[in-house]
Design an enzyme around this catalytic site. Structure first.
Site, PDB file in Angstrom:
ATOM      1  N   HIS A   2       0.810  -1.221   0.000  1.00  0.00           N
ATOM      2  CA  HIS A   2       0.000   0.000   0.000  1.00  0.00           C
ATOM      3  C   HIS A   2       0.844   1.273   0.000  1.00  0.00           C
ATOM      4  O   HIS A   2       0.370   2.346  -0.331  1.00  0.00           O
ATOM      5  CB  HIS A   2      -0.873   0.052   1.255  1.00  0.00           C
ATOM      6  CG  HIS A   2      -1.830  -1.081   1.366  1.00  0.00           C
ATOM      7  ND1 HIS A   2      -1.626  -2.149   2.190  1.00  0.00           N
ATOM      8  CD2 HIS A   2      -2.999  -1.292   0.750  1.00  0.00           C
ATOM      9  CE1 HIS A   2      -2.643  -2.988   2.084  1.00  0.00           C
ATOM     10  NE2 HIS A   2      -3.486  -2.489   1.213  1.00  0.00           N
TER      11      HIS A   2
ATOM     12  N   HIS B  95      -7.670   4.668   4.497  1.00  0.00           N
ATOM     13  CA  HIS B  95      -7.061   3.483   3.885  1.00  0.00           C
ATOM     14  C   HIS B  95      -5.552   3.714   3.785  1.00  0.00           C
ATOM     15  O   HIS B  95      -5.095   4.830   3.491  1.00  0.00           O
ATOM     16  CB  HIS B  95      -7.664   3.257   2.492  1.00  0.00           C
ATOM     17  CG  HIS B  95      -7.218   1.976   1.867  1.00  0.00           C
ATOM     18  ND1 HIS B  95      -6.020   1.843   1.231  1.00  0.00           N
ATOM     19  CD2 HIS B  95      -7.821   0.759   1.800  1.00  0.00           C
ATOM     20  CE1 HIS B  95      -5.885   0.599   0.785  1.00  0.00           C
ATOM     21  NE2 HIS B  95      -6.987  -0.085   1.119  1.00  0.00           N
TER      22      HIS B  95
ATOM     23  N   GLY C 105     -30.236 -69.093   3.761  1.00  0.00           N
ATOM     24  CA  GLY C 105     -30.501 -69.729   5.059  1.00  0.00           C
ATOM     25  C   GLY C 105     -30.524 -68.692   6.161  1.00  0.00           C
ATOM     26  O   GLY C 105     -29.650 -67.835   6.221  1.00  0.00           O
TER      27      GLY C 105
ATOM     28  N   ARG D 272     -34.851 -68.752  -0.876  1.00  0.00           N
ATOM     29  CA  ARG D 272     -33.824 -68.836  -1.917  1.00  0.00           C
ATOM     30  C   ARG D 272     -34.603 -68.693  -3.223  1.00  0.00           C
ATOM     31  O   ARG D 272     -35.287 -69.618  -3.633  1.00  0.00           O
ATOM     32  CB  ARG D 272     -33.089 -70.173  -1.847  1.00  0.00           C
ATOM     33  CG  ARG D 272     -32.413 -70.439  -0.497  1.00  0.00           C
ATOM     34  CD  ARG D 272     -31.510 -71.650  -0.583  1.00  0.00           C
ATOM     35  NE  ARG D 272     -31.204 -72.225   0.725  1.00  0.00           N
ATOM     36  CZ  ARG D 272     -30.216 -71.824   1.519  1.00  0.00           C
ATOM     37  NH1 ARG D 272     -29.453 -70.821   1.165  1.00  0.00           N
ATOM     38  NH2 ARG D 272     -29.999 -72.410   2.673  1.00  0.00           N
TER      39      ARG D 272
ATOM     40  N   ASP E 130     -23.199 -66.152   0.494  1.00  0.00           N
ATOM     41  CA  ASP E 130     -22.629 -65.916  -0.837  1.00  0.00           C
ATOM     42  C   ASP E 130     -23.674 -65.930  -1.959  1.00  0.00           C
ATOM     43  O   ASP E 130     -23.554 -65.180  -2.929  1.00  0.00           O
ATOM     44  CB  ASP E 130     -21.472 -66.884  -1.128  1.00  0.00           C
ATOM     45  CG  ASP E 130     -21.861 -68.339  -0.936  1.00  0.00           C
ATOM     46  OD1 ASP E 130     -22.997 -68.584  -0.496  1.00  0.00           O
ATOM     47  OD2 ASP E 130     -21.018 -69.218  -1.217  1.00  0.00           O
TER      48      ASP E 130
ATOM     49  N   THR F 105     -24.827 -65.759   7.880  1.00  0.00           N
ATOM     50  CA  THR F 105     -24.915 -67.203   7.618  1.00  0.00           C
ATOM     51  C   THR F 105     -24.178 -67.930   8.736  1.00  0.00           C
ATOM     52  O   THR F 105     -23.128 -67.455   9.188  1.00  0.00           O
ATOM     53  CB  THR F 105     -24.299 -67.588   6.255  1.00  0.00           C
ATOM     54  OG1 THR F 105     -24.078 -69.008   6.241  1.00  0.00           O
ATOM     55  CG2 THR F 105     -22.971 -66.921   5.964  1.00  0.00           C
ATOM     56  N   ILE F 106     -24.720 -69.070   9.124  1.00  0.00           N
ATOM     57  CA  ILE F 106     -24.031 -69.810  10.200  1.00  0.00           C
ATOM     58  C   ILE F 106     -22.724 -70.417   9.693  1.00  0.00           C
ATOM     59  O   ILE F 106     -21.874 -70.804  10.480  1.00  0.00           O
ATOM     60  CB  ILE F 106     -24.930 -70.926  10.797  1.00  0.00           C
ATOM     61  CG1 ILE F 106     -25.314 -71.954   9.719  1.00  0.00           C
ATOM     62  CG2 ILE F 106     -26.139 -70.338  11.491  1.00  0.00           C
ATOM     63  CD1 ILE F 106     -25.895 -73.240  10.307  1.00  0.00           C
ATOM     64  N   ASP F 107     -22.550 -70.490   8.359  1.00  0.00           N
ATOM     65  CA  ASP F 107     -21.406 -71.226   7.797  1.00  0.00           C
ATOM     66  C   ASP F 107     -20.064 -70.517   7.966  1.00  0.00           C
ATOM     67  O   ASP F 107     -19.021 -71.148   7.863  1.00  0.00           O
ATOM     68  CB  ASP F 107     -21.622 -71.469   6.291  1.00  0.00           C
ATOM     69  CG  ASP F 107     -22.890 -72.265   6.031  1.00  0.00           C
ATOM     70  OD1 ASP F 107     -23.407 -72.876   6.980  1.00  0.00           O
ATOM     71  OD2 ASP F 107     -23.365 -72.265   4.876  1.00  0.00           O
TER      72      ASP F 107
ATOM     73  N   ASP G 141     -18.479 -68.783   5.920  1.00  0.00           N
ATOM     74  CA  ASP G 141     -17.643 -69.114   4.759  1.00  0.00           C
ATOM     75  C   ASP G 141     -17.458 -67.932   3.796  1.00  0.00           C
ATOM     76  O   ASP G 141     -17.213 -68.121   2.615  1.00  0.00           O
ATOM     77  CB  ASP G 141     -18.280 -70.287   3.985  1.00  0.00           C
ATOM     78  CG  ASP G 141     -19.705 -69.983   3.561  1.00  0.00           C
ATOM     79  OD1 ASP G 141     -20.273 -68.969   4.034  1.00  0.00           O
ATOM     80  OD2 ASP G 141     -20.265 -70.738   2.754  1.00  0.00           O
TER      81      ASP G 141
ATOM     82  N   GLY H 201     -22.673 -76.457   7.396  1.00  0.00           N
ATOM     83  CA  GLY H 201     -21.542 -75.658   6.902  1.00  0.00           C
ATOM     84  C   GLY H 201     -21.452 -75.729   5.387  1.00  0.00           C
ATOM     85  O   GLY H 201     -20.493 -75.208   4.799  1.00  0.00           O
ATOM     86  N   ARG H 202     -22.419 -76.367   4.787  1.00  0.00           N
ATOM     87  CA  ARG H 202     -22.431 -76.560   3.321  1.00  0.00           C
ATOM     88  C   ARG H 202     -21.093 -77.131   2.863  1.00  0.00           C
ATOM     89  O   ARG H 202     -20.727 -78.204   3.338  1.00  0.00           O
ATOM     90  CB  ARG H 202     -22.737 -75.236   2.612  1.00  0.00           C
ATOM     91  CG  ARG H 202     -23.282 -75.433   1.204  1.00  0.00           C
ATOM     92  CD  ARG H 202     -23.581 -74.095   0.563  1.00  0.00           C
ATOM     93  NE  ARG H 202     -24.732 -73.445   1.155  1.00  0.00           N
ATOM     94  CZ  ARG H 202     -25.982 -73.678   0.761  1.00  0.00           C
ATOM     95  NH1 ARG H 202     -26.232 -74.505  -0.211  1.00  0.00           N
ATOM     96  NH2 ARG H 202     -26.975 -73.059   1.332  1.00  0.00           N
TER      97      ARG H 202
ATOM     98  N   SER I 153     -13.152 -94.066  26.522  1.00  0.00           N
ATOM     99  CA  SER I 153     -14.371 -94.838  26.752  1.00  0.00           C
ATOM    100  C   SER I 153     -15.467 -94.424  25.774  1.00  0.00           C
ATOM    101  O   SER I 153     -16.507 -95.027  25.679  1.00  0.00           O
ATOM    102  CB  SER I 153     -14.864 -94.607  28.181  1.00  0.00           C
ATOM    103  OG  SER I 153     -15.172 -93.244  28.325  1.00  0.00           O
TER     104      SER I 153
HETATM  105  O1  F6P Z   1     -26.061 -71.848   4.513  1.00  0.00           O
HETATM  106  C1  F6P Z   1     -26.630 -72.157   5.715  1.00  0.00           C
HETATM  107  C2  F6P Z   1     -27.019 -73.593   5.727  1.00  0.00           C
HETATM  108  O2  F6P Z   1     -27.616 -73.901   6.977  1.00  0.00           O
HETATM  109  C3  F6P Z   1     -25.915 -74.562   5.406  1.00  0.00           C
HETATM  110  O3  F6P Z   1     -25.090 -74.834   6.516  1.00  0.00           O
HETATM  111  C4  F6P Z   1     -26.692 -75.739   4.932  1.00  0.00           C
HETATM  112  O4  F6P Z   1     -25.899 -76.546   4.075  1.00  0.00           O
HETATM  113  C5  F6P Z   1     -27.825 -75.118   4.199  1.00  0.00           C
HETATM  114  O5  F6P Z   1     -27.983 -73.832   4.729  1.00  0.00           O
HETATM  115  C6  F6P Z   1     -29.126 -75.852   4.341  1.00  0.00           C
HETATM  116  O6  F6P Z   1     -30.037 -75.233   3.485  1.00  0.00           O
HETATM  117  P1  F6P Z   1     -31.599 -75.438   3.602  1.00  0.00           P
HETATM  118  O7  F6P Z   1     -32.059 -74.773   4.848  1.00  0.00           O
HETATM  119  O8  F6P Z   1     -32.141 -74.778   2.402  1.00  0.00           O
HETATM  120  O9  F6P Z   1     -31.850 -76.916   3.661  1.00  0.00           O
END
Ligand code: F6P
Length: 615
Positions: free
Chosen positions: A74, A128, A303, A364, A395, A418-420, A422, A463-464, A507
């Site tokens: 400035h 300014h 499942g 399914r 899956d 899923t219980i598997d 996997d 477990g498929r 046993s």
């Molecule tokens: O994917 C879960 C599961 O319980 C697997 O362990 C089993 O192989 C399958 O589903 C059984 O399928 P569904 O209930 O159709 O007989």
């Protein structure tokens, strides 16, 4: 949304020069004084202050001796140069060359006019810094005219010359010149001393403001050039907003904007405009995703697994928390195809956290495997204005989701249920922990009766085609052997192993067989062993679907709740085709592609543990 930084915005040459000089000196000395803010932008001033630049006022300047003082762009009146000389101050003169030239011209004219008792008029802002420097050239005699109201101070009978502060508008200057020409009786000369770099910005910023839906104008509050340019913007585009720092941004300004322009004063640093641009982009991204998804659908498929209800509850409540609509889709993809939807409220998921099964029921769906089926599902989503899906399953569920997102531009996030256990990309799937606890409860009971009768039990678990349930429950129940699909079963080896155990001390015997084991399941392997050892009292127990029922364990409830929240968060974060998973206790995002294509491996350490412990 497009966003553009005004190519003509930013520091003018004079300001760049002053800042460069300050930085250059501060790199050598750690202290440098500057009279007044080096630039009318507090953020840039603070940055330089942090480097050691000390801003002082004129009164303080008078008391400083033998130090370095920067005279900013400035310019300064002659009095400042006299003080510097007296106090042995080393001046770093960063006066803008345009201002310096103007000072010289005013000084010369003042000398000439003095001879004829004339007057110097300066069009500018009273007080300014630049104007003070200019007035100083006239020993304080110049008359400063801010508006036409100030014309009353002008004596029309005296010869006069008009100059302008360099940053004023041409429009204002021309108007004043015309007014003066009307009233002046004595000779009058007007000198247009407006800096073109600054003056040209007015027509340029008009164009820029017209080009964009929203203008964000960045400037320090003290900048007169900033105020002027902002007023020009506002006059052209009423969606113009004045801000000084990134925090001032209000994301609602961009709600319907297709293009945003970021501009600034000649005292606005380029880095600040960049920072603000990035912030707008980021905030707008969040805003867009928030506004794009208004309604989510949630379904359970494949499942069922304990903890699915906890996941549904988490998805519903997180959606409501984020002010989204949420519909429950009955019977998985079947319900999606048939439009079996139910609007969910928070109370619809009360008291389900602890329940097994799924309140949305599961299926399914064969039809969803077809292009036509998926097209119908998509149409249902459009008709019902469902913008995104959360699918809870395994899956098969994710394979369906992946192809659906490929065919139709619908964001889908999967939760592993899923219980598997996997699924690749997550340490645990919802339901796995509960299923294992169910298995060990059953196996413990079988162990009681097996010992009582000295029997060998082959217990088949689900477990498929994966052995996760078998392996973990086998370790947890002290099984004599665990047969899983991931490891080849040699009947001979198993025989020898069981023989040894029986001869030595056992046993009873428990062999956990994963249903997918290559040996063909519990009945088949039991028959083979029986053939060789008719003396063994063998029984088979297939645990079956009891493994899928029951109240979820604490672990599954927490995992389901965490992943339910994460799934909605992911959708709001613009994720499209991913599974949310848990790895080492942290939420992960795994593309469907990855989780489908890769096979999750059983942990070798568990195989070893079982080998050691079952001797
Ligand atoms: O994917 C879960 C599961 O319980 C697997 O362990 C089993 O192989 C399958 O589903 C059984 O399928 P569904 O209930 O159709 O007989």
């Amino acid at each position: 949304m497009k966003i553009e930084i005004d190519p003509n915005a930013g520091f003018c040459f004079g300001v760049v020069n002053a800042i460069n000089k300050a930085e250059e000196n501060l790199s050598k000395d750690d202290q440098l004084y500057c009279i007044g803010d080096i630039v009318h932008n507090s953020i840039e001033v603070n940055r330089l202050n942090d480097l050691g630049l000390q801003t002082i006022e004129h009164d303080e300047f008078k008391g400083i001796k033998e130090r370095k003082v920067l005279f900013r762009a400035h310019g300064e009146p002659p009095s400042s140069y006299r003080i510097a000389k007296k106090n042995k101050i080393d001046i770093v003169d960063a006066t803008c060359p345009v201002v310096l030239n103007l000072q010289k011209r005013i000084k010369k004219s003042f000398r000439e006019l003095k001879k004829v008792n004339g007057q110097i008029l300066i069009y500018g802002k009273k007080g300014h810094a630049e104007v003070n420097g200019l007035v100083g050239q006239t020993s304080g005699k110049a008359i400063v005219i801010e508006t036409t109201k100030d014309l009353k101070s002008v004596n029309p009978d005296l010869p006069s010359e008009l100059f302008s502060q360099t940053t004023k508008t041409l429009e204002g200057f021309n108007l004043l010149r015309e007014e003066l020409q009307k009233i002046m009786k004595a000779p009058f000369k007007a000198h247009d001393t407006i800096c073109r770099k600054v003056a040209n910005r007015v027509p340029l910023i008009k164009e820029f403001a017209q080009k964009h839906d929203v203008i964000v104008f960045v400037s320090g509050k003290k900048s007169s050039n900033g105020k002027l340019l902002f007023d020009v913007c506002k006059g052209i585009n009423r969606n113009s907003y004045f801000i000084s720092e990134p925090q001032d941004i209000d994301v609602s300004w961009f709600a319907n904007a297709k293009s945003v322009g970021v501009s600034g004063a000649t005292s606005t640093p380029g880095w600040l405009m960049n920072e603000i641009t990035e912030k707008i982009k980021l905030e707008n991204k969040i805003n867009i995703s928030m506004s794009r998804i208004k309604k989510i659908g949630v379904l359970t498929s494949g499942g069922d697994a304990p903890g699915m209800n906890a996941a549904i509850r988490a998805v519903v409540r997180t959606a409501i928390f984020n002010k989204l609509e949420i519909v429950g889709i009955k019977q998985g993809y079947e319900g999606l195809i048939n439009g079996d939807f139910k609007k969910m409220k928070s109370h619809d998921v009360s008291n389900i956290l602890q329940k097994g099964g799924t309140i949305l029921r599961s299926a399914r769906s064969e039809e969803f495997r077809t292009v036509e089926g998926r097209q119908k599902a998509y149409q249902q989503m459009l008709d019902n204005k469902i913008d995104a899906l959360v699918v809870i399953g395994g899956d098969g569920t994710f394979s369906g989701a992946r192809i659906f997102t490929q065919e139709h531009d619908i964001p889908v996030v999967g939760i592993p249920g899923t219980i598997d256990n996997d699924l690749y990309g997550t340490d645990y799937t919802i339901g796995y922990d509960t299923a294992i606890n169910t298995v060990i409860d059953a196996v413990d009971k079988i162990r009681d009766t097996a010992s009582a009768h000295n029997r060998l039990f082959f217990i088949e678990v689900m477990g498929r085609d994966a052995g996760f349930i078998a392996l973990r429950s086998g370790i947890a129940t002290g099984a004599e052997a665990i047969l899983i699909p991931e490891k080849e079963t040699h009947a001979k080896e198993l025989q020898a192993y069981l023989e040894k155990g029986y001869k030595e001390h056992k046993s009873s015997g428990i062999v956990i067989v994963a249903e997918g084991d290559k040996s063909g399941g519990a009945y088949t392997i039991a028959k083979e062993i029986e053939k060789e050892h008719p003396e063994y009292d063998i029984r088979v127990s297939v645990l079956g679907h009891m493994q899928r029922g029951g109240s979820p364990s604490a672990f599954d409830r927490v995992t389901a709740s965490t992943l339910g929240v994460a799934a909605v968060d992911a959708l709001l974060d613009d994720q499209k085709s991913i599974m949310v998973g848990m790895v080492h206790g942290d939420v992960t995002h795994v593309p469907f592609n990855k989780t489908i294509k890769n096979k999750k491996k059983v942990k070798d350490t568990y195989l070893r543990i079982n080998e050691i412990l079952s001797i």
